[in-house]
Design a protein around this motif. Structure first.
Motif, PDB file in Angstrom:
ATOM      1  N   MET A 192     -11.360 -48.063  45.946  1.00  0.00           N
ATOM      2  CA  MET A 192     -10.518 -47.588  46.985  1.00  0.00           C
ATOM      3  C   MET A 192      -9.511 -46.355  46.564  1.00  0.00           C
ATOM      4  SD  MET A 192      -7.800 -50.069  49.064  1.00  0.00           S
ATOM      5  CE  MET A 192      -6.362 -50.484  47.710  1.00  0.00           C
ATOM      6  N   VAL A 193      -9.192 -45.607  47.466  1.00  0.00           N
ATOM      7  CA  VAL A 193      -8.093 -44.377  47.350  1.00  0.00           C
ATOM      8  C   VAL A 193      -7.115 -44.640  48.103  1.00  0.00           C
ATOM      9  CG1 VAL A 193      -7.722 -42.160  47.260  1.00  0.00           C
ATOM     10  CG2 VAL A 193      -9.927 -42.795  46.305  1.00  0.00           C
ATOM     11  N   VAL A 194      -5.847 -44.627  47.679  1.00  0.00           N
ATOM     12  CA  VAL A 194      -4.704 -44.647  48.521  1.00  0.00           C
ATOM     13  C   VAL A 194      -3.884 -43.412  48.295  1.00  0.00           C
ATOM     14  CG1 VAL A 194      -2.414 -45.830  48.931  1.00  0.00           C
ATOM     15  CG2 VAL A 194      -4.378 -47.190  47.934  1.00  0.00           C
ATOM     16  N   MET A 195      -3.765 -42.741  49.555  1.00  0.00           N
ATOM     17  CA  MET A 195      -2.955 -41.373  49.586  1.00  0.00           C
ATOM     18  C   MET A 195      -1.803 -41.558  50.324  1.00  0.00           C
ATOM     19  SD  MET A 195      -6.219 -39.259  51.363  1.00  0.00           S
ATOM     20  CE  MET A 195      -6.568 -40.607  52.406  1.00  0.00           C
ATOM     21  N   ARG A 196      -0.615 -40.930  49.576  1.00  0.00           N
ATOM     22  CA  ARG A 196       0.744 -41.439  49.743  1.00  0.00           C
ATOM     23  C   ARG A 196       1.608 -40.300  49.569  1.00  0.00           C
ATOM     24  NH1 ARG A 196       2.462 -45.418  44.794  1.00  0.00           N
ATOM     25  NH2 ARG A 196       2.103 -43.537  43.448  1.00  0.00           N
ATOM     26  N   GLY A 197       2.909 -40.343  49.767  1.00  0.00           N
ATOM     27  CA  GLY A 197       3.872 -39.121  49.800  1.00  0.00           C
ATOM     28  C   GLY A 197       3.800 -38.216  50.666  1.00  0.00           C
ATOM     29  N   LYS A 198       3.530 -36.869  50.010  1.00  0.00           N
ATOM     30  CA  LYS A 198       3.422 -35.744  50.874  1.00  0.00           C
ATOM     31  C   LYS A 198       1.748 -35.335  50.872  1.00  0.00           C
ATOM     32  CE  LYS A 198       7.898 -33.789  50.170  1.00  0.00           C
ATOM     33  NZ  LYS A 198       8.760 -32.574  49.546  1.00  0.00           N
ATOM     34  N   THR A 199       0.779 -36.154  50.478  1.00  0.00           N
ATOM     35  CA  THR A 199      -0.223 -35.716  50.295  1.00  0.00           C
ATOM     36  C   THR A 199      -1.089 -35.362  51.655  1.00  0.00           C
ATOM     37  OG1 THR A 199      -0.720 -37.267  48.460  1.00  0.00           O
ATOM     38  CG2 THR A 199      -2.764 -36.613  49.539  1.00  0.00           C
ATOM     39  N   GLN A 200      -0.735 -36.328  52.788  1.00  0.00           N
ATOM     40  CA  GLN A 200      -1.449 -35.837  53.968  1.00  0.00           C
ATOM     41  C   GLN A 200      -0.648 -34.649  54.612  1.00  0.00           C
ATOM     42  OE1 GLN A 200      -3.866 -37.399  55.233  1.00  0.00           O
ATOM     43  NE2 GLN A 200      -3.814 -38.960  53.833  1.00  0.00           N
ATOM     44  N   PRO A 259       3.189 -40.766  55.469  1.00  0.00           N
ATOM     45  CA  PRO A 259       2.291 -41.971  55.730  1.00  0.00           C
ATOM     46  C   PRO A 259       1.346 -42.176  54.198  1.00  0.00           C
ATOM     47  CG  PRO A 259       1.124 -40.275  56.735  1.00  0.00           C
ATOM     48  CD  PRO A 259       2.492 -39.503  56.348  1.00  0.00           C
ATOM     49  N   THR A 260       1.499 -43.729  54.230  1.00  0.00           N
ATOM     50  CA  THR A 260       0.551 -44.048  53.249  1.00  0.00           C
ATOM     51  C   THR A 260      -0.749 -44.661  53.983  1.00  0.00           C
ATOM     52  OG1 THR A 260       2.245 -44.927  51.849  1.00  0.00           O
ATOM     53  CG2 THR A 260       0.162 -45.920  51.432  1.00  0.00           C
ATOM     54  N   ILE A 261      -2.162 -44.072  53.611  1.00  0.00           N
ATOM     55  CA  ILE A 261      -3.106 -44.551  53.881  1.00  0.00           C
ATOM     56  C   ILE A 261      -4.059 -45.015  52.767  1.00  0.00           C
ATOM     57  CG2 ILE A 261      -5.329 -43.704  55.173  1.00  0.00           C
ATOM     58  CD1 ILE A 261      -3.245 -41.782  56.755  1.00  0.00           C
ATOM     59  N   ALA A 262      -4.598 -46.034  52.952  1.00  0.00           N
ATOM     60  CA  ALA A 262      -5.459 -46.629  52.096  1.00  0.00           C
ATOM     61  C   ALA A 262      -7.029 -46.721  52.606  1.00  0.00           C
ATOM     62  CB  ALA A 262      -5.196 -48.178  51.712  1.00  0.00           C
ATOM     63  N   SER A 263      -7.621 -46.106  51.808  1.00  0.00           N
ATOM     64  CA  SER A 263      -9.164 -45.881  52.224  1.00  0.00           C
ATOM     65  C   SER A 263     -10.194 -46.575  51.387  1.00  0.00           C
ATOM     66  CB  SER A 263      -9.627 -44.355  52.066  1.00  0.00           C
ATOM     67  OG  SER A 263     -10.925 -44.029  52.429  1.00  0.00           O
ATOM     68  N   LEU A 276      -1.960 -40.208  44.773  1.00  0.00           N
ATOM     69  CA  LEU A 276      -3.040 -41.029  44.933  1.00  0.00           C
ATOM     70  C   LEU A 276      -2.892 -42.247  44.074  1.00  0.00           C
ATOM     71  CD1 LEU A 276      -5.929 -38.720  45.030  1.00  0.00           C
ATOM     72  CD2 LEU A 276      -4.405 -38.970  46.980  1.00  0.00           C
ATOM     73  N   LEU A 277      -3.358 -43.214  44.584  1.00  0.00           N
ATOM     74  CA  LEU A 277      -3.634 -44.435  43.644  1.00  0.00           C
ATOM     75  C   LEU A 277      -5.139 -44.568  43.814  1.00  0.00           C
ATOM     76  CD1 LEU A 277      -0.996 -46.926  44.479  1.00  0.00           C
ATOM     77  CD2 LEU A 277      -0.916 -45.343  42.418  1.00  0.00           C
ATOM     78  N   TYR A 278      -5.787 -44.738  42.512  1.00  0.00           N
ATOM     79  CA  TYR A 278      -7.252 -44.935  42.574  1.00  0.00           C
ATOM     80  C   TYR A 278      -7.772 -46.381  42.170  1.00  0.00           C
ATOM     81  CZ  TYR A 278     -12.088 -44.562  41.341  1.00  0.00           C
ATOM     82  OH  TYR A 278     -13.505 -44.774  41.162  1.00  0.00           O
ATOM     83  N   PHE A 279      -8.055 -47.217  42.801  1.00  0.00           N
ATOM     84  CA  PHE A 279      -8.703 -48.371  42.412  1.00  0.00           C
ATOM     85  C   PHE A 279     -10.087 -48.370  41.976  1.00  0.00           C
ATOM     86  CE2 PHE A 279      -4.752 -48.999  44.393  1.00  0.00           C
ATOM     87  CZ  PHE A 279      -4.357 -50.033  43.832  1.00  0.00           C
TER      88      PHE A 279
END
Length: 354
Positions: free
Chosen positions: A290-298, A251-255, A136-139
């Motif tokens: 904002m949280v960005v979910m990337r890599g194998k997270t999904q 997939p990368t999903i930005a929330s 994840l990336l957390y902003f």
């Protein structure tokens, strides 16, 4: 999004929070209603959180589990909403629609002057657990709430068409427990008017501007903007993952969150079967986060926004990239559907007249 998740909500028991989140995410605040008068869920006005007077700062991950504060976000030097037209004709994911308002069912107003000065915090905290495939990336305060979030929330509520989609899964009638809307088209070369099962809608200017900034800070590209409005604490989304094949591998999903703070939970798909059990990650998304979910997270994790008794209104914008025709067909089926449209009027959602 797998819609079967709407029919049931599983609330797992977690023994503790994992340190990587607790190091820099604030604990859940006590939400206090501004009035003692009981308000009906459908007419409760959106309330913007004033937690800690919005002291905005950026953080960096130190060591395995800890974060430290860096310099405050300065409104004079912070990144702002881009001014140039977007997207360019050669955008790799979002092909230009025939017109900027293509298939819009209503006239979406132009961006008001205050929203041309949105300030951003573009430094992220990485949250990574490689052995568990969490990436994840957390902003924190990606959008500066002292300047922009109230105006943006008001604009989206009043300016967008909204839906409360009804559908059937395995013979069960489902009423979506939130308001939804969606814009965009998958990355195939299918013309915008070439779809039989849906009518893709051009992404409105303000969402394009936000998408541009999110693409800058994530290095990913997107072609859909899904927008949810949680009108009260009774609106929710149960555990699910966005691992559909129509989003491509990893997939990368930005929330992006606007409005009232809400719990955001992540649980591993094998959280019960592992020994010891994998704790559920629990934290609060505040106004502008904002949280960005990337890599194998999904593929390995599911996420949810559970019901909360005293919560007020919250908007969630997610940017995604669909890679096949079915991405468009799926998103419009489950976020627009065939039912009536809702509009924001006098502080509540009301069904629009035909």
């Amino acid at each position: 999004m797998k819609r079967s998740a709407e029919s049931s909500f599983v609330s797992p028991k977690a023994s503790k929070r994992q340190g990587s989140l607790a190091g820099f995410l604030k604990p859940k605040p006590k939400l206090v209603s501004s009035s003692k008068t009981k308000v009906d869920d459908e007419v409760k006005p959106i309330v913007i959180d004033h937690e800690d007077d919005f002291e905005v700062h950026t953080t960096s991950l130190v060591g395995k589990d800890k974060g430290i504060a860096e310099s405050p976000l300065d409104a004079n030097t912070a990144d702002r909403l881009p001014n140039e037209p977007y997207p360019p004709p050669n955008h790799p994911s979002y092909h230009l629609p025939p017109t900027p308002t293509f298939n819009h069912p209503i006239l979406i107003p132009p961006i008001p002057a205050p929203l041309h000065q949105i300030h951003f915090n573009t430094i992220a905290n990485p949250i990574q657990k490689p052995t568990l495939d969490l990436d994840l990336l957390y902003f924190k305060r990606f959008i500066d709430p002292t300047v922009s979030t109230r105006e943006l929330t008001k604009y989206l509520l009043e300016g967008l068409p909204w839906y409360r989609v009804k559908y059937m899964v395995r013979g069960i009638n489902i009423n979506t427990p939130r308001f939804t809307t969606v814009f965009g088209k998958d990355s195939t070369e299918i013309p915008w008017g070439g779809y039989m099962k849906c009518r893709p809608r051009a992404i409105p200017e303000v969402l394009l501007k936000l998408m541009q900034k999110v693409e800058e800070v994530t290095g990913s590209t997107f072609n859909f903007a899904l927008v949810n409005y949680y009108s009260s604490g009774n609106d929710s989304i149960s555990y699910h993952s966005d691992s559909e094949s129509f989003l491509g591998p990893n997939p990368t999903i930005a929330s992006l969150s606007l409005g009232w703070p809400r719990d955001f939970f992540l649980r591993h798909r094998e959280y019960k079967s592992k020994s010891p059990p994998i704790p559920v990650e629990k934290f609060v998304l505040h106004d502008g986060d904002m949280v960005v979910m990337r890599g194998k997270t999904q593929h390995e994790w599911e996420h949810s926004v559970p019901k909360r008794k005293d919560a007020g209104g919250r908007i969630n914008i997610t940017f995604r990239k669909g890679v096949v025709r079915y991405a468009s067909e799926n998103y419009y089926t489950y976020n627009v559907g065939k039912g009536g449209m809702y509009r924001w009027r006098d502080g509540r959602m009301v069904e629009a007249e035909e």
